[in-house]
Write a protein that holds these residues in place. Structure first.
Motif, mmCIF file in Angstrom:
data_model
loop_
_atom_site.group_PDB
_atom_site.id
_atom_site.type_symbol
_atom_site.label_atom_id
_atom_site.label_comp_id
_atom_site.label_asym_id
_atom_site.label_seq_id
_atom_site.Cartn_x
_atom_site.Cartn_y
_atom_site.Cartn_z
ATOM 1 N N LEU A 1 0.829 -1.208 0.000
ATOM 2 C CA LEU A 1 0.000 0.000 0.000
ATOM 3 C C LEU A 1 0.862 1.256 0.000
ATOM 4 N N VAL A 2 1.970 1.234 0.723
ATOM 5 C CA VAL A 2 2.899 2.374 0.741
ATOM 6 C C VAL A 2 3.532 2.542 -0.638
ATOM 7 N N VAL A 3 3.966 1.440 -1.240
ATOM 8 C CA VAL A 3 4.566 1.488 -2.581
ATOM 9 C C VAL A 3 3.546 2.001 -3.590
ATOM 10 N N ASP A 4 2.312 1.533 -3.494
ATOM 11 C CA ASP A 4 1.257 1.967 -4.402
ATOM 12 C C ASP A 4 1.063 3.481 -4.293
ATOM 13 N N GLY A 5 1.038 3.995 -3.075
ATOM 14 C CA GLY A 5 0.906 5.430 -2.870
ATOM 15 C C GLY A 5 2.078 6.202 -3.442
ATOM 16 N N GLU A 6 3.274 5.666 -3.289
ATOM 17 C CA GLU A 6 4.475 6.330 -3.815
ATOM 18 C C GLU A 6 4.439 6.374 -5.343
ATOM 19 N N ILE A 7 4.054 5.250 -5.955
ATOM 20 C CA ILE A 7 4.014 5.206 -7.425
ATOM 21 C C ILE A 7 2.916 6.100 -7.963
ATOM 22 N N LYS A 8 1.766 6.146 -7.309
ATOM 23 C CA LYS A 8 0.686 7.041 -7.746
ATOM 24 C C LYS A 8 1.096 8.494 -7.582
ATOM 25 N N TYR A 9 1.854 8.793 -6.546
ATOM 26 C CA TYR A 9 2.316 10.169 -6.326
ATOM 27 C C TYR A 9 3.297 10.587 -7.416
ATOM 28 N N LEU A 10 4.168 9.664 -7.823
ATOM 29 C CA LEU A 10 5.167 9.983 -8.844
ATOM 30 C C LEU A 10 4.579 10.026 -10.251
#
Length: 128
Positions: free
Chosen positions: A118-127
């Motif tokens: 979930l943290v990785v998903d948020g990071e990728i969506k942010y980028l």
């Protein structure tokens, strides 16, 4: 690995663990004959190379980060194949009766992995 042993986890890339996972888990023949495995490896390596893993590595071990990137890219590939109407891809959920992520490290728990995905998903969506 020497940095991880000294708890300097921010110096070790999860890319090494992803490459080791594919080299140790799947044969060369499997990688050649199953395009989904090759796509999984390529997409995961590209994500790691194109995103900053250092903030995550200050809190999590690189093996767990590698598992999270593998899990995220696996989910992403499967979702894209369903949305595009292609035939289902053959990405294993289990290997020899065990969850695939245990082949990275047998100490990884499914709960910790899902939380980090979930943290990785948020990071990728942010980028993106």
């Amino acid at each position: 690995m020497k940095h991880a042993l000294q708890y300097n986890l921010d110096f070790e890339s999860p890319l090494i663990h992803v490459q080791r996972f594919f080299a140790n888990t799947f044969s060369v023949k499997q990688m050649r004959t199953n395009p989904a495995l090759a796509q999984w490896r390529t997409e995961t390596e590209q994500i790691i190379q194109n995103t900053s893993f250092i903030p995550l590595s200050l809190q999590f071990h690189p093996v767990l980060i590698a598992a999270a990137y593998l899990s995220w890219s696996r989910q992403h590939i499967l979702q894209n194949s369903i949305l595009s109407g292609l035939k289902p891809l053959n990405l294993p959920e289990t290997l020899h009766g065990h969850p695939w992520f245990l082949f990275l490290d047998p100490g990884i728990s499914a709960c910790d992995l899902e939380q980090l995905v979930l943290v990785v998903d948020g990071e990728i969506k942010y980028l993106a």
